[in-house]
Motif scaffolding. Sequence first.
Motif, PDB file in Angstrom:
ATOM      1  N   UNK A 342      10.383 105.765  61.405  1.00  0.00           N
ATOM      2  CA  UNK A 342      11.404 104.746  61.564  1.00  0.00           C
ATOM      3  C   UNK A 342      11.047 103.532  60.714  1.00  0.00           C
ATOM      4  N   UNK A 343      12.054 102.866  60.183  1.00  0.00           N
ATOM      5  CA  UNK A 343      11.817 101.695  59.364  1.00  0.00           C
ATOM      6  C   UNK A 343      12.826 100.606  59.669  1.00  0.00           C
ATOM      7  N   UNK A 344      12.501  99.388  59.253  1.00  0.00           N
ATOM      8  CA  UNK A 344      13.381  98.238  59.463  1.00  0.00           C
ATOM      9  C   UNK A 344      13.577  97.512  58.139  1.00  0.00           C
ATOM     10  N   UNK A 345      14.826  97.235  57.801  1.00  0.00           N
ATOM     11  CA  UNK A 345      15.155  96.502  56.576  1.00  0.00           C
ATOM     12  C   UNK A 345      15.901  95.233  56.959  1.00  0.00           C
ATOM     13  N   UNK A 346      15.349  94.090  56.577  1.00  0.00           N
ATOM     14  CA  UNK A 346      15.912  92.785  56.931  1.00  0.00           C
ATOM     15  C   UNK A 346      16.279  92.046  55.654  1.00  0.00           C
ATOM     16  N   UNK A 347      17.479  91.487  55.606  1.00  0.00           N
ATOM     17  CA  UNK A 347      17.939  90.761  54.420  1.00  0.00           C
ATOM     18  C   UNK A 347      18.285  89.329  54.786  1.00  0.00           C
ATOM     19  N   UNK A 348      17.807  88.386  53.954  1.00  0.00           N
ATOM     20  CA  UNK A 348      18.202  86.989  54.068  1.00  0.00           C
ATOM     21  C   UNK A 348      19.386  86.768  53.139  1.00  0.00           C
ATOM     22  N   UNK A 349      20.480  86.245  53.672  1.00  0.00           N
ATOM     23  CA  UNK A 349      21.709  86.106  52.906  1.00  0.00           C
ATOM     24  C   UNK A 349      22.127  84.637  52.884  1.00  0.00           C
ATOM     25  N   UNK A 350      22.157  84.054  51.688  1.00  0.00           N
ATOM     26  CA  UNK A 350      22.623  82.692  51.510  1.00  0.00           C
ATOM     27  C   UNK A 350      24.151  82.642  51.548  1.00  0.00           C
ATOM     28  N   UNK A 351      24.750  81.493  51.817  1.00  0.00           N
ATOM     29  CA  UNK A 351      26.212  81.414  51.870  1.00  0.00           C
ATOM     30  C   UNK A 351      26.900  81.914  50.613  1.00  0.00           C
ATOM     31  N   UNK A 352      26.299  81.662  49.416  1.00  0.00           N
ATOM     32  CA  UNK A 352      26.957  82.117  48.187  1.00  0.00           C
ATOM     33  C   UNK A 352      26.534  83.514  47.772  1.00  0.00           C
ATOM     34  N   UNK A 353      25.875  84.264  48.674  1.00  0.00           N
ATOM     35  CA  UNK A 353      25.557  85.673  48.441  1.00  0.00           C
ATOM     36  C   UNK A 353      26.663  86.595  48.936  1.00  0.00           C
ATOM     37  N   UNK A 354      27.782  86.042  49.387  1.00  0.00           N
ATOM     38  CA  UNK A 354      28.812  86.847  50.051  1.00  0.00           C
ATOM     39  C   UNK A 354      29.327  87.977  49.171  1.00  0.00           C
ATOM     40  N   UNK A 355      29.542  87.708  47.888  1.00  0.00           N
ATOM     41  CA  UNK A 355      30.059  88.747  47.006  1.00  0.00           C
ATOM     42  C   UNK A 355      29.061  89.882  46.837  1.00  0.00           C
ATOM     43  N   UNK A 356      27.787  89.537  46.704  1.00  0.00           N
ATOM     44  CA  UNK A 356      26.763  90.580  46.556  1.00  0.00           C
ATOM     45  C   UNK A 356      26.648  91.408  47.831  1.00  0.00           C
ATOM     46  N   UNK A 357      26.746  90.745  48.978  1.00  0.00           N
ATOM     47  CA  UNK A 357      26.707  91.467  50.246  1.00  0.00           C
ATOM     48  C   UNK A 357      27.899  92.406  50.354  1.00  0.00           C
ATOM     49  N   UNK A 358      29.076  91.944  49.941  1.00  0.00           N
ATOM     50  CA  UNK A 358      30.267  92.789  50.012  1.00  0.00           C
ATOM     51  C   UNK A 358      30.110  94.031  49.144  1.00  0.00           C
ATOM     52  N   UNK A 359      29.517  93.887  47.968  1.00  0.00           N
ATOM     53  CA  UNK A 359      29.302  95.042  47.093  1.00  0.00           C
ATOM     54  C   UNK A 359      28.338  96.041  47.738  1.00  0.00           C
ATOM     55  N   UNK A 360      27.301  95.517  48.363  1.00  0.00           N
ATOM     56  CA  UNK A 360      26.326  96.390  49.021  1.00  0.00           C
ATOM     57  C   UNK A 360      26.985  97.176  50.146  1.00  0.00           C
ATOM     58  N   UNK A 361      27.752  96.495  50.974  1.00  0.00           N
ATOM     59  CA  UNK A 361      28.387  97.172  52.108  1.00  0.00           C
ATOM     60  C   UNK A 361      29.459  98.151  51.644  1.00  0.00           C
ATOM     61  N   UNK A 362      30.122  97.832  50.552  1.00  0.00           N
ATOM     62  CA  UNK A 362      31.106  98.768  50.011  1.00  0.00           C
ATOM     63  C   UNK A 362      30.409 100.008  49.447  1.00  0.00           C
ATOM     64  N   UNK A 363      29.277  99.815  48.791  1.00  0.00           N
ATOM     65  CA  UNK A 363      28.535 100.933  48.198  1.00  0.00           C
ATOM     66  C   UNK A 363      27.937 101.847  49.263  1.00  0.00           C
ATOM     67  N   UNK A 364      27.364 101.254  50.317  1.00  0.00           N
ATOM     68  CA  UNK A 364      26.740 102.056  51.370  1.00  0.00           C
ATOM     69  C   UNK A 364      27.747 102.593  52.376  1.00  0.00           C
ATOM     70  N   UNK A 365      28.948 101.987  52.394  1.00  0.00           N
ATOM     71  CA  UNK A 365      29.963 102.447  53.328  1.00  0.00           C
ATOM     72  C   UNK A 365      29.715 102.024  54.759  1.00  0.00           C
ATOM     73  N   UNK A 366      28.916 100.993  54.957  1.00  0.00           N
ATOM     74  CA  UNK A 366      28.660 100.528  56.309  1.00  0.00           C
ATOM     75  C   UNK A 366      28.387  99.027  56.304  1.00  0.00           C
ATOM     76  N   UNK A 367      28.682  98.417  57.415  1.00  0.00           N
ATOM     77  CA  UNK A 367      28.462  96.983  57.574  1.00  0.00           C
ATOM     78  C   UNK A 367      27.054  96.756  58.102  1.00  0.00           C
ATOM     79  N   UNK A 368      26.313  95.866  57.464  1.00  0.00           N
ATOM     80  CA  UNK A 368      24.970  95.537  57.927  1.00  0.00           C
ATOM     81  C   UNK A 368      25.079  94.599  59.119  1.00  0.00           C
ATOM     82  N   UNK A 369      24.384  94.919  60.188  1.00  0.00           N
ATOM     83  CA  UNK A 369      24.468  94.125  61.412  1.00  0.00           C
ATOM     84  C   UNK A 369      23.954  92.707  61.186  1.00  0.00           C
ATOM     85  N   UNK A 370      24.745  91.723  61.645  1.00  0.00           N
ATOM     86  CA  UNK A 370      24.335  90.324  61.584  1.00  0.00           C
ATOM     87  C   UNK A 370      23.482  89.993  62.805  1.00  0.00           C
TER      88      UNK A 370
END
Length: 431
Positions: A342-370
């Motif tokens: 088992x593993x854990x992946x944690x991401x720090x997201x700045x307010x202006x990282x929204x576009x990059x986060x959207x691309x990641x979630x679109x690519x993986x097909x899932x929403x990362x839990x906040x």
Amino acid sequence: MSNFDDFNLHPGILKAVQQCGYTTATPIQSEAIPKALNGLDIIASANTGTGKTASFVLPALQHLSKRRSKRQYGKPSVLILTPTRELANQVSEAIRNYGKNMRVSNIILVGGMPYGPQLKSLSRPVDIVVATPGRLLDLIDRRRIDLSNVNMLVLDEADRMLDMGFVDEVNKIAALTPDDRQTLLFTATWDDKLAKLAHRLLKEPERIQMETEPTQDNIEQRLHIVDNLAHKNRLLEHLLDDDELTQAIIFSATKVGADELADELRFQGHAAAALHGDMKQAARNRTLMNMRRGKLRLLVATDVAARGIDLTSVSHVINFDLPRFAEDYVHRIGRTGRAGALGTAISFVLPDDALHLARIERYTGQRVDRHVIPGFEPTRRLQRSQPKKRQSRGKNYGGQQRNGPKRKGGRYQQPAPHHQKRQGSTAGKKI
């Protein structure tokens, strides 16, 4: 799935595989090894951590076990191209492990290392060369290596080689090998550029498409919205107190940022080290060995560590800086949850990282839990529009203006929240 003894491998190879503790092949190995042993060209798409290295190393060794001609000076029979030095070392280690019961000569030709030992190794008979494209072409230009005897060409992580701008080098190298060679291409992703390369280099290839889901079920993914660099530092310090975090890779956007964060973590009492492309190869090897031996708890790395490095004891991946490309996110988090753990992946997201986060979630097909930890709540929200470019001021640190925390009187003082800077893309640059 197949057992390795189903492949009719040379007894010495099979014994070595068993000595490594393997009996059952992974799905990519079950598909690729029989086809490669039959001499077919292969395009294999598979995620990292699926065992693809053995999928070409074992057929290469089997091929060498049947050779009738003597090995020659500077004229390998097998050529394996990799995008990075770390991956080249990993492949070479696999060759040594699986070929230890055979007489196989394996050498590494990579940039960032002294020429002397590599030139000396080419003055002896050689079976397998594992190389990065730039250094190999350099040695070809010096007429120290001849590829006219290559009958198996392997492109490992071909997508990354193209991302790093090596397409011309790969084409030049392939053109120096015989037309009737066998070519094996392994990749984690597939696009038009890679399709064009494969069309030029492979003949009637067998296509192997493994599970394409970019993320893994055994990796818990979560993100924390952070206001600024100071918020990141405080949150990271809190997360590192978790006893369940045995070893972690912390990803930084820049080499300078990796060095500075590693220094700060060591000052705080953590066993930490940096890993990036500006370090000498000996230092990088030593750092990875210390990580494998448990002497280090934290590895602060740029994306040079995202592919090709297999550290099975990493419990957490922390994206201190969110990657700019969705594929890099997948490869980063794939450094944890290895070998079924088992593993854990944690991401720090700045307010202006929204576009990059959207691309990641679109690519993986899932929403990362906040996630929000009491006492570390953000005061800013994610921006939904393209952030305006701001003028660069001062030194970069992981994507923001680096004013601190600075050491003063034995303590670190946190920077003012408004001192920030957007980090540009590092696409195509060597890091």
